[in-house]
Design a protein around this motif. Structure first.
Motif, PDB file in Angstrom:
ATOM      1  N   GLN A 239       0.800  -1.392   0.142  1.00 46.56           N
ATOM      2  CA  GLN A 239       0.073  -0.122   0.124  1.00 46.56           C
ATOM      3  C   GLN A 239       0.910   1.280   0.027  1.00 46.56           C
ATOM      4  N   GLN A 240       2.076   1.170   0.179  1.00 48.84           N
ATOM      5  CA  GLN A 240       2.975   2.236   0.310  1.00 48.84           C
ATOM      6  C   GLN A 240       3.287   2.648  -1.147  1.00 48.84           C
ATOM      7  N   VAL A 241       3.165   1.707  -1.936  1.00 45.14           N
ATOM      8  CA  VAL A 241       3.229   2.161  -3.679  1.00 45.14           C
ATOM      9  C   VAL A 241       2.045   2.420  -4.082  1.00 45.14           C
ATOM     10  N   ASP A 242       1.759   3.854  -3.970  1.00 44.49           N
ATOM     11  CA  ASP A 242       0.458   4.300  -4.297  1.00 44.49           C
ATOM     12  C   ASP A 242       0.455   4.804  -5.885  1.00 44.49           C
ATOM     13  N   ALA A 243       0.725   3.808  -6.521  1.00 45.02           N
ATOM     14  CA  ALA A 243       0.616   4.140  -8.124  1.00 45.02           C
ATOM     15  C   ALA A 243      -0.736   4.115  -8.772  1.00 45.02           C
ATOM     16  N   LYS A 244      -0.991   5.021  -9.259  1.00 44.88           N
ATOM     17  CA  LYS A 244      -2.220   5.629  -9.789  1.00 44.88           C
ATOM     18  C   LYS A 244      -2.492   4.964 -11.280  1.00 44.88           C
TER      19      LYS A 244
ATOM     20  N   THR B 150       4.331  -7.048 -16.953  1.00 39.61           N
ATOM     21  CA  THR B 150       5.372  -7.438 -17.864  1.00 39.61           C
ATOM     22  C   THR B 150       6.472  -8.387 -16.813  1.00 39.61           C
ATOM     23  N   LEU B 151       6.610  -9.470 -17.118  1.00 39.55           N
ATOM     24  CA  LEU B 151       7.785 -10.185 -16.328  1.00 39.55           C
ATOM     25  C   LEU B 151       8.996  -9.947 -17.018  1.00 39.55           C
ATOM     26  N   LEU B 152       9.953  -9.451 -15.980  1.00 35.39           N
ATOM     27  CA  LEU B 152      11.385  -9.379 -16.437  1.00 35.39           C
ATOM     28  C   LEU B 152      12.248 -10.159 -15.786  1.00 35.39           C
ATOM     29  N   PRO B 153      12.596 -11.251 -16.379  1.00 33.79           N
ATOM     30  CA  PRO B 153      13.668 -11.934 -15.775  1.00 33.79           C
ATOM     31  C   PRO B 153      15.124 -11.319 -16.002  1.00 33.79           C
ATOM     32  N   PRO B 154      16.058 -11.836 -15.482  1.00 38.68           N
ATOM     33  CA  PRO B 154      17.454 -11.378 -15.834  1.00 38.68           C
ATOM     34  C   PRO B 154      17.831 -11.311 -17.221  1.00 38.68           C
ATOM     35  N   MET B 155      18.520 -10.209 -17.718  1.00 42.30           N
ATOM     36  CA  MET B 155      18.942 -10.139 -18.882  1.00 42.30           C
ATOM     37  C   MET B 155      17.716  -9.870 -20.046  1.00 42.30           C
ATOM     38  N   HIS B 156      16.724  -9.402 -19.699  1.00 37.86           N
ATOM     39  CA  HIS B 156      15.324  -8.993 -20.340  1.00 37.86           C
ATOM     40  C   HIS B 156      15.980  -7.841 -21.008  1.00 37.86           C
ATOM     41  N   PRO B 157      15.462  -7.858 -22.524  1.00 36.87           N
ATOM     42  CA  PRO B 157      15.958  -6.633 -23.222  1.00 36.87           C
ATOM     43  C   PRO B 157      15.510  -5.297 -23.068  1.00 36.87           C
ATOM     44  N   LEU B 158      14.238  -5.661 -22.397  1.00 34.05           N
ATOM     45  CA  LEU B 158      13.466  -4.377 -21.866  1.00 34.05           C
ATOM     46  C   LEU B 158      14.147  -3.478 -20.811  1.00 34.05           C
ATOM     47  N   LEU B 159      14.909  -4.187 -19.914  1.00 37.31           N
ATOM     48  CA  LEU B 159      15.367  -3.674 -18.690  1.00 37.31           C
ATOM     49  C   LEU B 159      16.279  -2.342 -18.860  1.00 37.31           C
ATOM     50  N   PRO B 160      17.130  -2.200 -19.820  1.00 44.71           N
ATOM     51  CA  PRO B 160      18.025  -1.080 -20.076  1.00 44.71           C
ATOM     52  C   PRO B 160      17.125  -0.007 -20.661  1.00 44.71           C
ATOM     53  N   LYS B 161      16.173  -0.312 -21.142  1.00 46.79           N
ATOM     54  CA  LYS B 161      15.169   0.904 -21.752  1.00 46.79           C
ATOM     55  C   LYS B 161      14.439   1.352 -20.641  1.00 46.79           C
ATOM     56  N   LEU B 162      14.130   0.635 -19.721  1.00 41.27           N
ATOM     57  CA  LEU B 162      13.302   1.284 -18.384  1.00 41.27           C
ATOM     58  C   LEU B 162      13.864   1.897 -17.708  1.00 41.27           C
ATOM     59  N   ARG B 163      15.113   2.275 -17.713  1.00 39.84           N
ATOM     60  CA  ARG B 163      15.806   2.888 -16.688  1.00 39.84           C
ATOM     61  C   ARG B 163      15.401   4.624 -16.597  1.00 39.84           C
ATOM     62  N   GLY B 164      15.228   5.043 -15.472  1.00 40.93           N
ATOM     63  CA  GLY B 164      14.709   6.275 -15.337  1.00 40.93           C
ATOM     64  C   GLY B 164      13.284   6.798 -15.690  1.00 40.93           C
ATOM     65  N   ARG B 165      12.440   5.761 -16.011  1.00 43.75           N
ATOM     66  CA  ARG B 165      11.172   5.933 -16.412  1.00 43.75           C
ATOM     67  C   ARG B 165      10.005   5.530 -15.544  1.00 43.75           C
ATOM     68  N   MET B 166      10.358   5.106 -14.143  1.00 45.07           N
ATOM     69  CA  MET B 166       9.416   4.230 -13.342  1.00 45.07           C
ATOM     70  C   MET B 166       8.852   5.561 -12.155  1.00 45.07           C
ATOM     71  N   ASP B 167       7.522   5.494 -12.048  1.00 43.84           N
ATOM     72  CA  ASP B 167       7.001   6.366 -11.084  1.00 43.84           C
ATOM     73  C   ASP B 167       7.168   5.924  -9.770  1.00 43.84           C
ATOM     74  N   TRP B 168       6.947   4.474  -9.595  1.00 47.06           N
ATOM     75  CA  TRP B 168       7.211   3.745  -8.274  1.00 47.06           C
ATOM     76  C   TRP B 168       8.282   2.528  -8.666  1.00 47.06           C
ATOM     77  N   VAL B 169       9.160   2.288  -7.709  1.00 48.98           N
ATOM     78  CA  VAL B 169       9.963   1.206  -7.445  1.00 48.98           C
ATOM     79  C   VAL B 169       9.732   0.505  -6.182  1.00 48.98           C
ATOM     80  N   LEU B 170       9.436  -0.687  -6.040  1.00 46.91           N
ATOM     81  CA  LEU B 170       9.524  -1.433  -4.819  1.00 46.91           C
ATOM     82  C   LEU B 170      10.705  -2.345  -4.717  1.00 46.91           C
ATOM     83  N   VAL B 171      11.302  -2.164  -3.572  1.00 39.54           N
ATOM     84  CA  VAL B 171      12.482  -3.185  -3.282  1.00 39.54           C
ATOM     85  C   VAL B 171      12.215  -3.784  -2.075  1.00 39.54           C
ATOM     86  N   ASP B 172      11.399  -4.986  -2.145  1.00 40.90           N
ATOM     87  CA  ASP B 172      11.171  -5.853  -1.071  1.00 40.90           C
ATOM     88  C   ASP B 172      12.563  -6.790  -0.843  1.00 40.90           C
TER      89      ASP B 172
END
Length: 383
Positions: free
Chosen positions: A201-206, A261-283
């Motif tokens: 609930q702390q991730v208040d993604a709209k 979207t599921l992003l396992p290690p080395m997924h090609p999308l990972l580098p393209k998503l840098r700097g784009r997230m409104d919220w990141v959760l690190v559990d």
């Protein structure tokens, strides 16, 4: 006493000890028991429940049982002491014994908890962690209000209460067979501790925003984050364990969640998503000292050396996750630990090293008797 049950109890305890000496990373006790029962399908439900309950209880009280049992310290002697009488339990109140022996915790771990909480609070927390874990449900509020699920379950004579802290949680008063209920199959609820619900609930993604669950596992937190987004925007689920990620697919489908979207290690999308997230959760992976009721074997695997390994890993993961937060975005760091080394000290380190500040005071709770697990959660953003 049922000889078949006792034989399987001794067998399960011995096999688990053997496995823990050979396998890295360790298989948690709950998963081991699930596999054990799959391999012994002839055991009926009552037998399985008894073996599981006694396995957990013997692991919780292993330290105290060793203290009052005659050597050698093995499961045969511990079981003999455990089942002969309940007199050993009176030693929990013996003021002449060290605190860690009375509450059946490793000396090294109790000392670490004592350093974080103080002696009195550490004793109280250890006593709570020696209780059986409670079962919580999280209602999929995108599909149905919590009040309706409460009414459905009550009508089926399932003893259930509404949680006080989570607005989408329910607490079961006793263990029930839930997975066969039509409400579960329709995706109306999932089993999830109230502490995990509060973290999510702390991730208040709209609706329309982008969020990343960086240590997603099998998707428990994503299942709590996504309904608020109304299938608009997107949730990216990353984890280094491919198989854990793919376990989430079935759960997400059942809950009616499509914007992921599921992003396992080395997924090609990972580098393209840098700097784009409104919220990141690190559990983050941690010592799990707030949730030892669920896997009491973990306390006997604790060492200060392993704690510093967790701390180093948490810093490494946080630094990697921070790269995905956009300017003006927020990152949520969470653990199920009670230790300052993994919680407040880590947040101070993150803020100093990466130029962050707390969006609001951290959320922190100790494990509660007949209640939720202990956890820590802090939301940060860039200066």
């Amino acid at each position: 006493m049922n000889a078949t049950r006792v034989r399987h109890l001794e067998n399960a305890l011995g096999l688990f000890d053997q496995m823990r000496k050979k396998e890295t990373p360790f298989l948690p006790l709950d998963l081991f028991l699930r596999r054990y029962f799959q391999a012994h399908r002839f055991l009926d439900g009552a037998d399985r429940a008894w073996v599981a309950e006694k396995t957990y209880e013997l692991y919780r009280w292993r330290g105290l049982l060793d203290h009052v049992s005659t050597p050698p310290h093995n499961w045969v002697n511990r079981m003999r002491t455990f089942f002969t009488s309940d007199r050993w339990r009176s030693q929990t109140q013996n003021p002449n014994l060290p605190h860690h022996v009375r509450c059946s915790f490793p000396k090294e771990l109790f000392a670490r908890m004592e350093g974080s909480l103080g002696t009195k609070a550490a004793r109280e927390v250890c006593d709570v962690l020696n209780e059986p874990a409670m079962t919580f449900l999280r209602v999929n509020t995108a599909r149905i209000p919590r009040d309706k699920v409460f009414s459905f379950l009550s009508a089926r004579s399932v003893p259930v209460e509404k949680t006080l802290n989570s607005k989408m949680g329910l607490l079961l008063a006793s263990k029930q067979k839930l997975l066969e209920l039509p409400e579960y199959k329709l995706g109306y609820f999932e089993i999830q501790d109230e502490s995990s619900q509060l973290i999510a609930q702390q991730v208040d993604a709209k609706p329309g925003e982008l969020a990343m669950d960086f240590c997603a596992g099998s998707g428990g937190k994503t299942l709590a984050i996504a309904p608020k987004m109304l299938n608009k925007g997107h949730v990216f689920m990353h984890d280094n364990r491919d198989m854990k990620l793919f376990e989430a697919k079935k759960r997400l489908r059942r809950a009616g969640i499509a914007n992921y979207t599921l992003l396992p290690p080395m997924h090609p999308l990972l580098p393209k998503l840098r700097g784009r997230m409104d919220w990141v959760l690190v559990d983050a992976p941690c010592s799990q000292t707030g949730a030892l009721r669920r896997n009491p074997d973990m306390k006997w695997a604790y060492s200060d050396e392993r704690l510093w390994q967790w701390v180093a890993q948490q810093r490494e993961i946080f630094e990697a996750a921070l790269k995905y937060v956009k300017d003006g975005g927020k990152i949520v760091y969470a653990t199920c630990s009670t230790l300052d080394e993994e919680n407040a000290q880590q947040v101070r380190f993150f803020c100093e090293k990466f130029g962050l500040y707390l969006s609001h005071p951290p959320l922190h709770a100790l494990p509660q008797t007949k209640g939720m697990d202990g956890f820590f959660c802090a939301t940060m953003e860039r200066r």
